[in-house]
Every structure is written in structure tokens, then in C-alpha cells.
Scaffold this motif. Structure first.
Motif, mmCIF file in Angstrom:
data_model
loop_
_atom_site.group_PDB
_atom_site.id
_atom_site.type_symbol
_atom_site.label_atom_id
_atom_site.label_comp_id
_atom_site.label_asym_id
_atom_site.label_seq_id
_atom_site.Cartn_x
_atom_site.Cartn_y
_atom_site.Cartn_z
ATOM 1 N N ILE A 23 -44.656 -40.648 1.484
ATOM 2 C CA ILE A 23 -44.152 -40.208 2.793
ATOM 3 C C ILE A 23 -43.397 -38.888 2.655
ATOM 4 O O ILE A 23 -43.555 -37.974 3.479
ATOM 5 C CB ILE A 23 -43.255 -41.293 3.418
ATOM 6 C CG1 ILE A 23 -44.079 -42.541 3.756
ATOM 7 C CG2 ILE A 23 -42.564 -40.752 4.664
ATOM 8 C CD1 ILE A 23 -45.239 -42.302 4.700
ATOM 9 N N ALA A 24 -42.586 -38.756 1.620
ATOM 10 C CA ALA A 24 -41.848 -37.508 1.408
ATOM 11 C C ALA A 24 -42.805 -36.339 1.211
ATOM 12 O O ALA A 24 -42.615 -35.261 1.794
ATOM 13 C CB ALA A 24 -40.919 -37.649 0.197
ATOM 14 N N ASN A 25 -43.841 -36.546 0.407
ATOM 15 C CA ASN A 25 -44.834 -35.490 0.186
ATOM 16 C C ASN A 25 -45.485 -35.056 1.490
ATOM 17 O O ASN A 25 -45.624 -33.865 1.777
ATOM 18 C CB ASN A 25 -45.916 -35.982 -0.785
ATOM 19 C CG ASN A 25 -45.453 -36.029 -2.231
ATOM 20 O OD1 ASN A 25 -44.444 -35.411 -2.588
ATOM 21 N ND2 ASN A 25 -46.175 -36.750 -3.064
ATOM 22 N N ASN A 26 -45.896 -36.022 2.288
ATOM 23 C CA ASN A 26 -46.599 -35.708 3.539
ATOM 24 C C ASN A 26 -45.691 -35.041 4.569
ATOM 25 O O ASN A 26 -46.108 -34.121 5.281
ATOM 26 C CB ASN A 26 -47.234 -36.971 4.117
ATOM 27 C CG ASN A 26 -48.429 -37.446 3.318
ATOM 28 O OD1 ASN A 26 -49.119 -36.644 2.684
ATOM 29 N ND2 ASN A 26 -48.697 -38.740 3.332
ATOM 30 N N LEU A 27 -44.444 -35.493 4.654
ATOM 31 C CA LEU A 27 -43.511 -34.872 5.594
ATOM 32 C C LEU A 27 -43.175 -33.443 5.185
ATOM 33 O O LEU A 27 -42.915 -32.580 6.028
ATOM 34 C CB LEU A 27 -42.221 -35.696 5.694
ATOM 35 C CG LEU A 27 -42.321 -37.060 6.383
ATOM 36 C CD1 LEU A 27 -40.983 -37.781 6.334
ATOM 37 C CD2 LEU A 27 -42.787 -36.921 7.832
ATOM 38 N N ALA A 28 -43.193 -33.195 3.884
ATOM 39 C CA ALA A 28 -42.830 -31.862 3.384
ATOM 40 C C ALA A 28 -43.884 -30.809 3.694
ATOM 41 O O ALA A 28 -43.599 -29.610 3.651
ATOM 42 C CB ALA A 28 -42.585 -31.924 1.871
ATOM 43 N N TYR A 29 -45.114 -31.243 4.002
ATOM 44 C CA TYR A 29 -46.159 -30.285 4.366
ATOM 45 C C TYR A 29 -45.846 -29.595 5.693
ATOM 46 O O TYR A 29 -46.354 -28.507 5.970
ATOM 47 C CB TYR A 29 -47.518 -30.979 4.447
ATOM 48 C CG TYR A 29 -48.033 -31.463 3.106
ATOM 49 C CD1 TYR A 29 -47.867 -30.704 1.959
ATOM 50 C CD2 TYR A 29 -48.691 -32.681 2.993
ATOM 51 C CE1 TYR A 29 -48.342 -31.151 0.727
ATOM 52 C CE2 TYR A 29 -49.166 -33.135 1.773
ATOM 53 C CZ TYR A 29 -48.985 -32.364 0.635
ATOM 54 O OH TYR A 29 -49.452 -32.803 -0.571
ATOM 55 N N GLU A 367 -43.751 -39.385 11.673
ATOM 56 C CA GLU A 367 -43.491 -38.152 12.423
ATOM 57 C C GLU A 367 -42.921 -38.463 13.805
ATOM 58 O O GLU A 367 -42.026 -37.771 14.294
ATOM 59 C CB GLU A 367 -44.776 -37.338 12.539
ATOM 60 C CG GLU A 367 -45.209 -36.708 11.224
ATOM 61 C CD GLU A 367 -46.544 -35.998 11.315
ATOM 62 O OE1 GLU A 367 -47.348 -36.374 12.224
ATOM 63 O OE2 GLU A 367 -46.803 -35.102 10.495
ATOM 64 N N ASN A 368 -43.419 -39.521 14.433
ATOM 65 C CA ASN A 368 -42.881 -39.942 15.731
ATOM 66 C C ASN A 368 -41.434 -40.394 15.596
ATOM 67 O O ASN A 368 -40.604 -40.130 16.485
ATOM 68 C CB ASN A 368 -43.733 -41.062 16.323
ATOM 69 C CG ASN A 368 -45.083 -40.575 16.805
ATOM 70 O OD1 ASN A 368 -45.262 -39.391 17.098
ATOM 71 N ND2 ASN A 368 -46.063 -41.469 16.871
ATOM 72 N N LEU A 369 -41.121 -41.074 14.491
ATOM 73 C CA LEU A 369 -39.738 -41.503 14.252
ATOM 74 C C LEU A 369 -38.807 -40.296 14.169
ATOM 75 O O LEU A 369 -37.726 -40.287 14.771
ATOM 76 C CB LEU A 369 -39.668 -42.311 12.957
ATOM 77 C CG LEU A 369 -38.253 -42.614 12.427
ATOM 78 C CD1 LEU A 369 -37.503 -43.523 13.400
ATOM 79 C CD2 LEU A 369 -38.313 -43.264 11.057
ATOM 80 N N LEU A 370 -39.219 -39.277 13.431
ATOM 81 C CA LEU A 370 -38.393 -38.087 13.280
ATOM 82 C C LEU A 370 -38.163 -37.379 14.623
ATOM 83 O O LEU A 370 -37.088 -36.817 14.863
ATOM 84 C CB LEU A 370 -39.042 -37.111 12.291
ATOM 85 C CG LEU A 370 -38.551 -37.195 10.840
ATOM 86 C CD1 LEU A 370 -38.794 -38.588 10.262
ATOM 87 C CD2 LEU A 370 -39.213 -36.154 9.959
#
Length: 373
Positions: A23-29, A367-370
Motif C-alpha cells: 500500500i505504501a508503494n502504491n500510494l507513493a506513486y 485512496e478514497n480513505l485519504l
């Protein structure tokens, strides 16, 4: 947004670490996010991680090694130092959102959040990785759930069933959101092998995974049914129960029917070559082995333990059996052994159903949570 995931040790090879890093990797994109993974301590160097962390993710640890906490004084000192170090890290890096990975980490994150909110604001999310009924013998974990319910802006559970248990047993101040972990494997394009006579069960050899119960099922199966001699059960994994399980197999005289296979880095080969998968866990958070098996189009026979199986397996993709009903479990195994058409149909259903556990679907929920928090 500056997002920080705090966990015990990001270098470990476990489901919690894998899902956090993914999840961290994907959010960092997303260039709008600055993502951190902070370990309390790290047992391996950055270049020797069990799971790869992308260069866009900033990783750090509060301690280089596991601190010595041999008596009350050292434990108290470690606790206070950890809160201070975490507070300093959050302030220095202007963290907007702190995600406390695994509920027991609340013992460190809650006091830190209280201190930060004296001077400013920060969003606080607690990510449950077991289920509400499991404390693994630590009453502290139950206490941390109560604190999380009162203080977190959101609680993330792995299943809807666990979400209900949180809301039914605690007054939760913030949101409760169910977000499953994703499968580490793409859905296979390989045609299901209806001729395979290999049945697999995968996991650490510990009481939670219930492999002793699976051996009991196999004893009943071979005592009460006529089984083609080509069928074999492979239990794949390492752990402290290895000797005990091996002895139980010998006591039942099932050495040529059940094989214990050490854990290895080619687990995809076992999924690819299997006929179907069995799971007899006593409890789970979200059993990744079921999701992985469905990515490879495997039918499944599983006990309906708390929590996870009922949200992964449908009547079209496998059999759910009530806990400890070993006779019904054996009956379902025998049914699949002798019905290749049913196995083939369940295989097709498994591939279709597992799409909701794809990395893309899970990332969308994060992403919706953020956006909402």
C-alpha cells in the motif's frame, strides 16, 4: 499529504509487512503524497528487506536493533524514549496522517497523538490485522482496541465481519472501514489442471493454522472412504509445530498420503500444480492463502473460522464447513476428489471472484480513505 505507516519491523516476512509495503508503494506513486514507513526497530538492513520498498517511499527506524528490555526500568525507559522519538519524527517530517499498523502499536501511537494535538492537528488511523476476538494471549491488545475506538479518526478492518464486531462491542468515535489485503499474484491465464492429484495447505506450522485438525480430517477420510492412491496432501510451511505434526502423521500411518514441505520462494509452483486447497485454521484476520489460491483458480475447502473465509469463498468457488466438523470436511474433500467437472467449474468461479482483491481495487479504497479523512 504526508502519510506515515508505523509498524514493529518492516523487514519481517509476514502478511502485515507485505500488505503495508504494498500500500505504501502504491500510494507513493501519487506525487501529491509523501509516504513514510517507520519501523520501531529493524532486524535487517534496507538492502535485505523481505519485500521491496520503492525508492519513492522514505523508510526509517526508531532503533537500529531490538532494544534490551530485561527489567521494568529498561522497559519504562524504552517506552518513553520510543514515544519521544516518534513525536520528534512526526513533527520534523510534518506528518498529516499517522497509520498505526497492527492494533497493539497503539500503545506507542496514542500518547504521541495526544501530545501532537496539543500543538496542532494530525489525522490518526488504526489498521487492524487480526480480528476483534483475537488477542494472542495479550490483554494489552484488547486495551489498545478500546483506546483506538476512542481516539482514531478511522479504524481499518480486513473484513466486513470484523467491522461489525468492532461496532457491536465498542463505541467507535471515527469511521470503521473494511479494506481487504490484495493478492500478491495476478490472476493466472493458465488453464486449470483437472488431472492434478495434489491437494495443498499453506501456512506457518503453528496452532492457529490448525494443521493438526487437517491431519485428523485425513485420518477420517482414509478410514471411511476408498481413495485413489495417487492423491497426496502437501502441507507447505515452517514453524515450531513441525515435529509434532510429523509425529501425528506417523501415528496415523499417513506418511505416504501427507507430506510436510518446507516453506520456499516458489510457492506459485505449488498453486499452479495443485488440484485444490484446504484450510483448517482456528482463526484468521484475512487468510491470504485463500485469496492466493483463487488467483490460481483453485477450488477451496475451508473451515468457516473467524474471520475471512465466508467473505472469500462462495458456493460457486468452494465449500465452507462449520468449525471442527471434520466429517463434513472429509466429505467435501472426497466430493472434489471425485468430480473433475465440479473442480473445473469452481476454478473458473475462483478466478472471477478474486478480482475484487486485485491491487487496483484495494488501492482505490485506500485512496478514497485519504480523500475522506
Amino acid at each position: 499529504m504526508n502519510v506515515l505507516f508505523l509498524l514493529g519491523d518492516s523487514s519481517l516476512k509476514g502478511g502485515t509487512e507485505r500488505s503495508t509495503i504494498e500500500i505504501a508503494n502504491n500510494l507513493a506513486y501519487n506525487k501529491d503524497n509523501r509516504v513514510f514507513i517507520l519501523s520501531i526497530y529493524r532486524s535487517a538492513k534496507e538492502d535485505n528487506q523481505s519485500f521491496a520498498i520503492e525508492k519513492e517511499v522514505i523508510q526509517a527506524s526508531l532503533y537500529d536493533n531490538h532494544p534490551i528490555t530485561k527489567n521494568f526500568f529498561f522497559k519504562a525507559l524504552f517506552y518513553l524514549r520510543t514515544i519521544y522519538k516518534l513525536l520528534f519524527f512526526l513533527k520534523r517530517n510534518k506528518i498529516n496522517l499517522l497509520i498505526s499498523v497492527e492494533v497493539i502499536s497503539v500503545i506507542f501511537t496514542y500518547p504521541t497523538i495526544i501530545l501532537i494535538r496539543f500543538f496542532g492537528s494530525i489525522k490518526y488511523v488504526v489498521w487492524e490485522h487480526f480480528n476483534f476476538t483475537v488477542n494472542l494471549g495479550l490483554k494489552l491488545r484488547d486495551f489498545c482496541r478500546k483506546i483506538a475506538a476512542k481516539s482514531a479518526d478511522a479504524i481499518i478492518t480486513l473484513t466486513d465481519r470484523d467491522k461489525r464486531m468492532w461496532s457491536e462491542n465498542l463505541f467507535v468515535k471515527g469511521k470503521i472501514i473494511s479494506i481487504p489485503n490484495s493478492s500478491p499474484f495476478e490472476v493466472t491465464n493458465t488453464l486449470y489442471n483437472s488431472e492434478s492429484k495434489k491437494i495443498i495447505a499453506i501456512g506457518r506450522l503453528v496452532p492457529q493454522k490448525g494443521f493438526d485438525l487437517l491431519i485428523d480430517v485425513w485420518k477420517y477420510l482414509y478410514d471411511n472412504y476408498i481413495i485413489d492412491e495417487e492423491w497426496i496432501l502437501q502441507i507447505i510451511g515452517d514453524g515450531p509445530d513441525s515435529q509434532e505434526l510429523s509425529q501425528k502423521i506417523k501415528n496415523y500411518n499417513l506418511q505416504d498420503k501427507i507430506i510436510l514441505v518446507p516453506a520456499n520462494n516458489q510457492i506459485d509452483r505449488f498453486y499452479t500444480n495443485a488440484s485444490f486447497l484446504c484450510m483448517t485454521s482456528r482463526f484468521e484476520g484475512l487468510p491470504m492463502t485463500l485469496i492466493e489460491a483463487k488467483s490460481f483458480g483453485l477450488p477451496i475447502v475451508s473451515y468457516n473460522c473467524i474471520t475471512g473465509p465466508e467473505e472469500i469463498i462462495s458456493e460457486e468457488s468452494g465449500f465452507l464447513v462449520e468449525m471442527n466438523d471434520f466429517k463434513s470436511f472429509a466429505e467435501k474433500v472426497y466430493c472434489l476428489m471425485n468430480n473433475s467437472k465440479l473442480r473445473f467449474n469452481m476454478s473458473n468461479s475462483s478466478k472471477k471472484e478474486v478480482m475484487r482483491f486485485s491491487a487496483e481495487e484495494v488501492l482505490l479504497k485506500w485512496e478514497n480513505l485519504l480523500k475522506e479523512i
